[in-house]
Design a protein around this motif. Structure first.
Motif: not given
Length: 175
Positions: A112-131
């Motif tokens: 589990v990774f806590n998202t820091p302030e000022g950053i948005t993390i999205t997961t368009p698919t189960q195998t992709e992460v966009v920071v």
């Protein structure tokens, strides 16, 4: 003066630079960023461009560095930056749980990774992460931390890698 520092920075619409004696801040639609300003470097706004100058010969390299940092700040507050990560491996998944990123990376427990302030993390698919975010350094740092949970290994290529990253494969031992 360095070649980098001679080029002015064009300010897009909606971006404003505030120059103080000790700091420079850029404000735009994506937020506000600031950087400390060295005393010997002069920054001026002329005709919608930021121009840099210095009289101190020892500050010439720092002038080019400050110009590059300020150019990244202007791009960040107007457009933003993003890094894409890919999860390669059987059962490797990513999902958002509120503001936390939950990663299944082959361990006995989810990471589990806590998202820091000022950053948005999205997961368009189960195998992709966009920071994504306005600060180029923070976006790269967060992406590197996520990649560091399970870096790609050279034999099968399994792990978390940047999109477009080429993993050099090794040949397995032969009997």
């Amino acid at each position: 003066m360095s070649r980098v520092a001679k080029r002015p920075i064009a300010l897009p619409k909606g971006v404003e630079i505030n120059i103080q004696p000790e700091s420079i801040s850029a404000t735009g639609p994506k937020g506000t960023l600031s950087v400390p300003k060295p005393v010997a470097i002069d920054v001026k706004i002329e005709d919608g461009n930021a121009v840099f100058a210095t009289d101190d010969a020892s500050q010439i390299p720092l002038t080019g560095t400050l110009r590059a940092i300020l150019a990244n700040m202007v791009k960040g507050v107007s457009e933003g930056f993003e890094r894409k990560l890919e999860l390669v491996g059987v059962g490797y998944r990513a999902a958002m749980q509120g503001k936390d990123l939950s990663l299944s990376l082959g361990f006995s427990h989810p990471v589990v990774f806590n998202t820091p302030e000022g950053i948005t993390i999205t997961t368009p698919t189960q195998t992709e992460v966009v920071v994504a975010g306005a600060d180029k350094q923070r976006v790269g740092e967060v992406a590197a931390k996520i990649r560091g949970f399970r870096p790609p290994e050279p034999y099968k290529g399994k792990g978390v890698k940047y999109a477009g990253e080429v993993i050099i494969r090794k040949e397995a031992k032969k009997a």
